[in-house]
Each structure stands twice: as C-alpha cells, then as structure tokens.
Design a protein around this motif. Structure first.
Motif, PDB file in Angstrom:
ATOM      1  N   VAL A  57      35.687  50.628  53.503  1.00 45.31           N
ATOM      2  CA  VAL A  57      35.171  49.262  53.592  1.00 45.31           C
ATOM      3  C   VAL A  57      35.131  48.795  55.045  1.00 45.31           C
ATOM      4  CG1 VAL A  57      35.507  46.862  52.868  1.00 45.31           C
ATOM      5  CG2 VAL A  57      36.125  48.738  51.313  1.00 45.31           C
ATOM      6  N   PHE A  58      33.963  48.385  55.500  1.00 43.39           N
ATOM      7  CA  PHE A  58      33.809  47.755  56.811  1.00 43.39           C
ATOM      8  C   PHE A  58      33.824  46.245  56.561  1.00 43.39           C
ATOM      9  CE2 PHE A  58      31.683  50.993  59.876  1.00 43.39           C
ATOM     10  CZ  PHE A  58      32.570  51.971  59.475  1.00 43.39           C
ATOM     11  N   ALA A  59      34.755  45.532  57.171  1.00 45.98           N
ATOM     12  CA  ALA A  59      34.896  44.100  56.878  1.00 45.98           C
ATOM     13  C   ALA A  59      35.199  43.282  58.124  1.00 45.98           C
ATOM     14  CB  ALA A  59      36.005  43.894  55.844  1.00 45.98           C
ATOM     15  N   ALA A  60      34.716  42.052  58.110  1.00 50.36           N
ATOM     16  CA  ALA A  60      34.963  41.122  59.215  1.00 50.36           C
ATOM     17  C   ALA A  60      36.461  40.984  59.469  1.00 50.36           C
ATOM     18  CB  ALA A  60      34.359  39.765  58.878  1.00 50.36           C
ATOM     19  N   LEU A  63      38.925  38.903  57.460  1.00 45.90           N
ATOM     20  CA  LEU A  63      39.258  39.308  56.092  1.00 45.90           C
ATOM     21  C   LEU A  63      40.456  40.260  56.034  1.00 45.90           C
ATOM     22  CD1 LEU A  63      35.610  39.961  54.865  1.00 45.90           C
ATOM     23  CD2 LEU A  63      37.137  38.207  53.944  1.00 45.90           C
ATOM     24  N   GLN A  64      41.015  40.559  57.180  1.00 40.92           N
ATOM     25  CA  GLN A  64      42.027  41.614  57.252  1.00 40.92           C
ATOM     26  C   GLN A  64      43.187  41.438  56.273  1.00 40.92           C
ATOM     27  OE1 GLN A  64      43.164  42.715  61.213  1.00 40.92           O
ATOM     28  NE2 GLN A  64      44.993  43.797  60.559  1.00 40.92           N
ATOM     29  N   GLU A  65      43.829  40.293  56.285  1.00 40.40           N
ATOM     30  CA  GLU A  65      44.998  40.084  55.427  1.00 40.40           C
ATOM     31  C   GLU A  65      44.616  40.099  53.947  1.00 40.40           C
ATOM     32  OE1 GLU A  65      45.824  38.719  59.446  1.00 40.40           O
ATOM     33  OE2 GLU A  65      44.259  38.112  58.029  1.00 40.40           O
ATOM     34  N   SER A  66      43.557  39.381  53.600  1.00 43.72           N
ATOM     35  CA  SER A  66      43.143  39.279  52.193  1.00 43.72           C
ATOM     36  C   SER A  66      42.673  40.613  51.635  1.00 43.72           C
ATOM     37  CB  SER A  66      42.023  38.245  52.048  1.00 43.72           C
ATOM     38  OG  SER A  66      42.449  36.973  52.469  1.00 43.72           O
ATOM     39  N   PHE A  67      41.844  41.314  52.396  1.00 43.80           N
ATOM     40  CA  PHE A  67      41.312  42.589  51.907  1.00 43.80           C
ATOM     41  C   PHE A  67      42.393  43.665  51.849  1.00 43.80           C
ATOM     42  CE2 PHE A  67      36.417  42.952  51.995  1.00 43.80           C
ATOM     43  CZ  PHE A  67      36.308  41.761  51.293  1.00 43.80           C
ATOM     44  N   THR A  68      43.344  43.605  52.770  1.00 43.55           N
ATOM     45  CA  THR A  68      44.449  44.568  52.721  1.00 43.55           C
ATOM     46  C   THR A  68      45.227  44.393  51.422  1.00 43.55           C
ATOM     47  OG1 THR A  68      44.643  44.653  55.136  1.00 43.55           O
ATOM     48  CG2 THR A  68      46.559  45.365  53.861  1.00 43.55           C
ATOM     49  N   THR A  69      45.453  43.132  51.041  1.00 44.21           N
ATOM     50  CA  THR A  69      46.132  42.836  49.778  1.00 44.21           C
ATOM     51  C   THR A  69      45.313  43.341  48.594  1.00 44.21           C
ATOM     52  OG1 THR A  69      47.243  40.887  50.666  1.00 44.21           O
ATOM     53  CG2 THR A  69      46.984  40.985  48.277  1.00 44.21           C
ATOM     54  N   LEU A  70      44.014  43.071  48.605  1.00 39.56           N
ATOM     55  CA  LEU A  70      43.145  43.498  47.506  1.00 39.56           C
ATOM     56  C   LEU A  70      43.027  45.023  47.449  1.00 39.56           C
ATOM     57  CD1 LEU A  70      40.298  40.821  47.699  1.00 39.56           C
ATOM     58  CD2 LEU A  70      42.097  41.025  45.980  1.00 39.56           C
ATOM     59  N   THR A  81      42.846  56.568  43.665  1.00 36.43           N
ATOM     60  CA  THR A  81      41.898  56.026  44.639  1.00 36.43           C
ATOM     61  C   THR A  81      42.632  55.610  45.910  1.00 36.43           C
ATOM     62  OG1 THR A  81      42.106  53.732  43.825  1.00 36.43           O
ATOM     63  CG2 THR A  81      40.387  55.120  42.837  1.00 36.43           C
ATOM     64  N   LYS A  82      41.869  55.505  46.984  1.00 37.89           N
ATOM     65  CA  LYS A  82      42.420  55.016  48.250  1.00 37.89           C
ATOM     66  C   LYS A  82      41.360  54.166  48.926  1.00 37.89           C
ATOM     67  CE  LYS A  82      44.528  56.443  52.637  1.00 37.89           C
ATOM     68  NZ  LYS A  82      45.623  55.465  52.464  1.00 37.89           N
ATOM     69  N   VAL A  83      41.764  52.989  49.412  1.00 32.04           N
ATOM     70  CA  VAL A  83      40.837  52.109  50.105  1.00 32.04           C
ATOM     71  C   VAL A  83      41.188  52.106  51.586  1.00 32.04           C
ATOM     72  CG1 VAL A  83      39.835  49.801  50.233  1.00 32.04           C
ATOM     73  CG2 VAL A  83      40.702  50.651  48.047  1.00 32.04           C
ATOM     74  N   THR A  84      40.240  52.481  52.420  1.00 30.01           N
ATOM     75  CA  THR A  84      40.446  52.457  53.862  1.00 30.01           C
ATOM     76  C   THR A  84      39.551  51.376  54.464  1.00 30.01           C
ATOM     77  OG1 THR A  84      38.735  54.112  54.297  1.00 30.01           O
ATOM     78  CG2 THR A  84      40.975  54.914  53.909  1.00 30.01           C
ATOM     79  N   PHE A  85      40.058  50.720  55.491  1.00 33.43           N
ATOM     80  CA  PHE A  85      39.326  49.603  56.086  1.00 33.43           C
ATOM     81  C   PHE A  85      39.043  49.820  57.566  1.00 33.43           C
ATOM     82  CE2 PHE A  85      41.734  47.635  52.578  1.00 33.43           C
ATOM     83  CZ  PHE A  85      40.701  46.984  51.904  1.00 33.43           C
ATOM     84  N   SER A  86      37.931  49.243  57.987  1.00 33.60           N
ATOM     85  CA  SER A  86      37.610  49.133  59.403  1.00 33.60           C
ATOM     86  C   SER A  86      37.294  47.666  59.629  1.00 33.60           C
ATOM     87  CB  SER A  86      36.399  50.010  59.761  1.00 33.60           C
ATOM     88  OG  SER A  86      36.102  49.894  61.148  1.00 33.60           O
ATOM     89  N   ALA A 101      27.490  55.325  60.826  1.00 31.46           N
ATOM     90  CA  ALA A 101      28.913  55.425  60.494  1.00 31.46           C
ATOM     91  C   ALA A 101      29.084  55.472  58.980  1.00 31.46           C
ATOM     92  CB  ALA A 101      29.678  54.238  61.074  1.00 31.46           C
ATOM     93  N   PRO A 102      29.898  56.400  58.459  1.00 28.19           N
ATOM     94  CA  PRO A 102      30.081  56.519  57.004  1.00 28.19           C
ATOM     95  C   PRO A 102      30.902  55.373  56.423  1.00 28.19           C
ATOM     96  CG  PRO A 102      31.559  58.018  58.152  1.00 28.19           C
ATOM     97  CD  PRO A 102      30.674  57.414  59.199  1.00 28.19           C
ATOM     98  N   ALA A 103      30.342  54.666  55.484  1.00 29.01           N
ATOM     99  CA  ALA A 103      31.037  53.553  54.830  1.00 29.01           C
ATOM    100  C   ALA A 103      30.420  53.326  53.463  1.00 29.01           C
ATOM    101  CB  ALA A 103      30.945  52.288  55.672  1.00 29.01           C
ATOM    102  N   ASP A 104      31.195  52.711  52.579  1.00 32.13           N
ATOM    103  CA  ASP A 104      30.734  52.447  51.214  1.00 32.13           C
ATOM    104  C   ASP A 104      30.398  50.977  50.981  1.00 32.13           C
ATOM    105  OD1 ASP A 104      31.328  55.179  50.038  1.00 32.13           O
ATOM    106  OD2 ASP A 104      33.307  54.640  50.777  1.00 32.13           O
ATOM    107  N   VAL A 105      31.157  50.087  51.644  1.00 35.62           N
ATOM    108  CA  VAL A 105      31.015  48.648  51.425  1.00 35.62           C
ATOM    109  C   VAL A 105      31.015  47.923  52.771  1.00 35.62           C
ATOM    110  CG1 VAL A 105      32.112  46.587  50.426  1.00 35.62           C
ATOM    111  CG2 VAL A 105      32.187  48.766  49.186  1.00 35.62           C
ATOM    112  N   PHE A 106      30.193  46.885  52.882  1.00 34.22           N
ATOM    113  CA  PHE A 106      30.189  46.045  54.081  1.00 34.22           C
ATOM    114  C   PHE A 106      30.379  44.599  53.670  1.00 34.22           C
ATOM    115  CE2 PHE A 106      27.453  43.973  57.590  1.00 34.22           C
ATOM    116  CZ  PHE A 106      28.551  43.810  58.429  1.00 34.22           C
ATOM    117  N   ALA A 107      31.399  43.946  54.254  1.00 35.97           N
ATOM    118  CA  ALA A 107      31.655  42.523  54.023  1.00 35.97           C
ATOM    119  C   ALA A 107      31.559  41.826  55.372  1.00 35.97           C
ATOM    120  CB  ALA A 107      33.044  42.320  53.409  1.00 35.97           C
TER     121      ALA A 107
END
Length: 275
Positions: A57-60, A63-70, A81-86, A101-107
């Motif tokens: 997941v590439f995210a603004a 969103l770091q704290e919220s998306f890390t929790t999710l 499963t494993k969720v990795t963030f940029s 750049a390889p990514a599945d989701v963009f927020a």
C-alpha cells in the motif's frame, strides 16, 4: 388352491413389497447423502479460498498511524497475509507509481495527486473518497509564540514550516493563505506533512501548518491551534486499486476494510472527517 397356499402367497408378496420399499429408501438416502456431501465439499472449498500473500500500500504520510493499525487488523483477520506500507508525500508516491514502482493500493491525500495516477492509466476502477482532513497549526508545547490565528504566522520573529506546495497539505495551506490574503515566508518547505511536524517536535521551528490528524498523533509533543480558514481548504482522500497489483483479492479486501464501519472508526478516532 387351498386357503393355506393363498395365505402363504400373500405373505411372500408383502415381504417382497417391504423389501422393495427398503431398497428405494436406501437409494434415496444414499442420493441424499451424496448430495449433502457434494454441497459440503463445495462449501468447504469455498471457505478454504482464503486470502494470502503480501499487499503493498502506497499511502499519504498523514495516514501512517491509522493505516498501520488497520494493517495489523487485516493481518489478524486474514492469517497468511502481510500488509506493507510506503508512506510519503502523495505527489512523490504518485510519481513512483507511474514510474513503475510495484504496489497494489494507492491512498492519496488529494484528488489532484490521485489524478496523476488515473491519467496515466495506472488505476483500476474509479477512486473512492474514504475520509477528509482539515488543517491545524502545530506549535511548541505551551504555545510560547502565542499563536492564535493564521495571521500570527506572518510574524517574522517566528520560525514557521510549511509542506511543499506540490504536496496536498502544502497546497491546502496555500489555499487558506490566499483566501485570507496573507503572505507567509516559511523557513523551509517539507516534502510531506510528517517532516513538517517533526521540525516542531524537534524544536527546530516554532510552528507548522499540518493536519488535525498529525497534531492528534503527536500527543503532548506539540500543541494544536485551530483556525477558521481551514474550513475552506479541506482535503478529500481517495483510495484505489492499482492496475499493476499482483494480489487483487487481498488488495480489494484491504480497501474494503478501510471503507468499512470498522475502518472508519479507526480513522475518525484519529481525527479524520467522514467523506
């Protein structure tokens, strides 16, 4: 024919009929069991189609704290499963995506930066707004600079930091300043909202224009000052599945979590506004 013979024949017919009924019943039972087993196998197969693999997941940055929790909640709900963030500035993330750049989701933190990705044909479907965010001024604890308004930031005695104008938080801040007809000369422009906030946390700046969510996440490291002009510069946050995804089902499931009641609860508790 004697009466005894007729009686014996009736007895044989009755026994034969009963045997036939038992055979039919057995066949019916066997068919029923077979049907039940078949549907059970189908249900078992369906339930065994579990999500697995990595979701990138590439995210603004905001969103770091919220998306890390999710992300942790997602992994817990879907073992394997494993969720990795940029996390970073939405404009930089968008450039990385269009650059391959390889990514599945963009927020993204704004429709403008999301448009970079959709215009390049790198998104699948129409991006959906899942939250909104409002600006706030972050000052040093105790607010020693006595900042009470956006206009106070024009005081040349104060070291003020802004996000770069290409970053959604910087564009929003500039919109608020333009609407107020204020000119502000910051000591630095930062590449994302977390970098701007860190300048205040490290006491390298007296104030920074960031998001409410970032002030909330910083706790007692900073003090927040609301300003009315921020109501005219609220950012919508869109999210989308990316065309290059290598884990479509898991990526869709993560987006669904973000947009679900559970996901919205995490986000609103962090200070985000509902879409």
């Amino acid at each position: 024919m004697t009466r005894t013979t007729r009686r014996n024949r009736r007895t044989l017919l009755a026994v034969g009929g009963a045997a036939a009924l038992l055979a039919l019943s057995a066949c019916s039972s066997s068919d029923s069991d077979s049907s039940s087993t078949g549907s059970g196998s189908a249900a078992s197969a369906s339930s065994s189609d579990k999500l697995s693999g990595t979701v990138t997941v590439f995210a603004a940055a905001s969103l770091q704290e919220s998306f890390t929790t999710l992300g942790k909640e997602f992994e817990k709900a879907h073992p394997g499963t494993k969720v990795t963030f940029s996390f970073g500035g939405s404009d930089s993330l968008a450039a990385s995506i269009t650059g391959g750049a390889p990514a599945d989701v963009f927020a993204s933190a704004s429709p403008k930066t999301m448009k970079i990705v959709t215009d390049a044909g790198d998104a699948t479907g129409t991006p959906a707004t899942f939250v909104r965010n409002q600006l706030e001024i972050a000052t040093l604890p105790g607010n020693p600079g006595k900042v009470t308004s956006l206009k106070d930031l024009t005081n040349k005695a104060l070291k003020v930091v802004l996000c770069d104008k290409e970053v959604p938080c910087g564009a929003a801040a500039q919109k608020a300043l333009d609407a107020s007809r204020l000119t502000l000369t910051p000591v630095s422009y930062e590449q994302d909202v977390k970098a701007a906030l860190t300048k205040v946390e490290l006491k390298e700046a007296d104030a920074a224009v960031v998001y409410k969510t970032d002030v909330h996440a910083a706790g007692d490291k900073v003090e927040g000052v609301e300003f009315p002009e921020s109501a005219d510069a609220i950012n919508d946050y869109p999210i989308t599945l990316l065309k290059a995804t290598r884990n479509t089902e898991a990526a869709k499931a993560f987006i669904a979590l973000v947009r679900s009641a559970e996901g919205q609860k995490v986000l609103t508790e962090a200070g985000f506004l509902k879409p």
